[in-house]
Write a protein that holds these residues in place. Structure first.
Motif, short mmCIF file in Angstrom:
data_model
loop_
_atom_site.label_atom_id
_atom_site.label_comp_id
_atom_site.label_asym_id
_atom_site.label_seq_id
_atom_site.Cartn_x
_atom_site.Cartn_y
_atom_site.Cartn_z
N LYS A 21 0.81 -8.08 -7.58
CA LYS A 21 1.76 -8.49 -6.46
C LYS A 21 2.73 -7.50 -6.02
CE LYS A 21 5.28 -12.12 -5.98
NZ LYS A 21 6.08 -13.11 -6.65
N ALA A 22 3.10 -6.47 -6.77
CA ALA A 22 4.02 -5.48 -6.37
C ALA A 22 3.44 -4.26 -5.70
CB ALA A 22 4.96 -4.76 -7.44
N LEU A 23 2.05 -4.12 -6.16
CA LEU A 23 1.44 -3.02 -5.46
C LEU A 23 -0.14 -3.26 -5.21
CD1 LEU A 23 2.38 -0.58 -8.50
CD2 LEU A 23 3.18 -0.63 -6.12
N PRO A 24 -0.30 -4.12 -4.14
CA PRO A 24 -1.49 -4.60 -3.80
C PRO A 24 -2.52 -3.70 -3.28
CG PRO A 24 0.18 -5.17 -2.15
CD PRO A 24 0.92 -4.60 -3.23
N PRO A 25 -3.38 -3.58 -4.12
CA PRO A 25 -4.24 -2.19 -3.68
C PRO A 25 -5.01 -2.21 -2.28
CG PRO A 25 -5.44 -3.57 -5.34
CD PRO A 25 -4.29 -4.09 -5.12
N GLU A 26 -5.52 -3.30 -1.67
CA GLU A 26 -6.01 -3.14 -0.40
C GLU A 26 -4.86 -2.88 0.68
OE1 GLU A 26 -8.10 -6.11 -2.99
OE2 GLU A 26 -5.95 -6.06 -2.54
N LYS A 27 -3.79 -3.66 0.49
CA LYS A 27 -2.68 -3.10 1.36
C LYS A 27 -2.28 -1.73 1.22
CE LYS A 27 1.94 -4.31 2.72
NZ LYS A 27 3.37 -5.11 2.04
N LEU A 28 -2.25 -1.03 0.29
CA LEU A 28 -1.99 0.23 0.23
C LEU A 28 -2.83 1.06 0.63
CD1 LEU A 28 -0.05 0.12 -3.87
CD2 LEU A 28 0.80 0.14 -1.34
N LEU A 29 -4.09 0.64 0.19
CA LEU A 29 -5.25 1.57 0.99
C LEU A 29 -5.25 1.84 2.30
CD1 LEU A 29 -8.37 0.83 -1.77
CD2 LEU A 29 -6.96 2.92 -1.34
N ALA A 30 -4.66 0.92 3.21
CA ALA A 30 -4.40 0.86 4.37
C ALA A 30 -3.68 2.07 4.93
CB ALA A 30 -3.98 -0.59 4.83
N MET A 31 -3.10 2.67 3.87
CA MET A 31 -2.26 3.87 4.31
C MET A 31 -3.11 4.90 4.61
SD MET A 31 0.90 3.22 1.49
CE MET A 31 1.85 4.65 2.26
N LEU A 32 -4.29 4.84 4.21
CA LEU A 32 -5.22 6.04 4.55
C LEU A 32 -6.26 5.73 5.71
CD1 LEU A 32 -6.33 6.80 0.63
CD2 LEU A 32 -4.91 8.19 2.11
#
Length: 191
Positions: A21-32
């Motif tokens: 919930k705090a660190l959703p991997p799919e959303k964070l990978l969108a930074m790359l």
């Protein structure tokens, strides 16, 4: 094994609903800027928190590096359950990654660089493995007391890590603070 290395017996902590919930991997990978054929290296891949979502984004190879064979075995089970076929398992340490130079477009370093001794050696390895212009996504614990996470003396502050990346030849292209306890640096290898 280094006292800083994560204990595989605690692997349930790596992938739990609160962390997702705090660190959703799919959303964070969108930074790359991941393209369809990009190769990715996930260092300290653990149970596949980032490796599996990354393997769903690209058709290129996702190299999953971990020092612990038992972690790689769990990761392999999870990769099979997820139905992805482009993950390659690599046993080894971050300070001496057993892969050739300029192999990948992106490196994921999630909650692992605080374990690397010496840090500059790990950053040199990341630099070596990235193609020119490649990016490193780094998620780390901020250097402050929190209920979870490694001891304070193992942590690397965001400013300190940004300086270490710069010393290793990277440019910091993004800085985020997704939670009170974590920060993200996206660093680009010079062309």
């Amino acid at each position: 094994m280094s006292e800083k290395r994560f204990n595989p017996a605690k692997l349930a902590k790596l992938d739990n609903p609160e962390r997702r919930k705090a660190l959703p991997p799919e959303k964070l990978l969108a930074m790359l800027p991941i393209n369809n054929q990009d190769a990715i290296l996930d260092i300290g891949a653990g149970t596949g928190y980032f490796a599996i979502p990354a393997a769903k984004i690209t058709k290129g190879t996702v190299y999953a590096l971990d020092v612990a064979p038992q972690m790689l075995a769990v990761l392999q089970e999870r990769v099979e359950e997820a139905g992805v076929a482009n993950v390659q398992y690599v046993e080894g340490v971050i300070e001496e990654i057993p892969l050739p130079d300029q192999l990948v477009e992106h490196v994921i370093a999630s909650l692992v660089l605080h374990e690397v001794e010496p840090l500059d050696r790990g950053l040199q390895e990341i630099y070596r493995l990235l193609k020119p212009g490649g990016t490193c996504f780094c998620l780390e614990w901020e250097k402050k007391e929190t209920e979870q996470g490694p001891p304070l003396d193992h942590r690397i502050g965001s400013s300190e890590l940004a300086e270490a990346f710069a010393s290793a030849g990277f440019e910091i292209v993004a800085r985020h603070f997704p939670t009170d306890a974590h920060y993200i640096l996206v660093a680009r290898k010079s062309e």
